[in-house]
Write a protein that holds these residues in place. Sequence first.
Motif: not given
Length: 173
Positions: A5-12, A57-61
């Motif tokens: 999850l941390e990686e999916f969320l990413g730097p943004e 943001g997670f859901l949009k991605k």
Amino acid sequence: MSSSLEEFLGPELLPLWKDGESLVASVSTMNPALPAGRQVYSDYSVVVFPFAKVYEGFLKKLFLQIGAISEQQYNNDRWRVGRALNPQLEKPRLPAGRDLWHTESVYDRLVILCNPELPEVLWNAWKRGRNQIFHFWPGRNKPLALDGAREIIKEIEMAMEKALENCRISIGS
């Protein structure tokens, strides 16, 4: 939070999540001398805000990566996650001959692309963590206690983890 999850969320998105965790920690240590059951603030909805923003943001991605929305929808300032995830848009009543796959609804697409139970989990986390926090309904608003805010934050995190477990996506995209 899992490393996936941390990686999916990413730097943004990850720094905003971490900011939210700092906010919860700060608020949790405010005025510990208060009697049991008393709080510093009348409503702790504000503590949920950064997590709700990350969740959006997670859901949009997620929707983009699984092909539930287009790149155009992802980048469109007018496209709304809540409208797209709303189960009431799942099967719109359109005139005969029209496409029943509503152009904005992702609910049915999540059933097909991920897991039949996932859309309801995501929708419930959205309602509790976004709609009921951000909107005001006269006569129906209830102040949110700090423990309630923590529960909502945990629900958002669990919904994101469940989505990563149930949808075929590539982490790090």
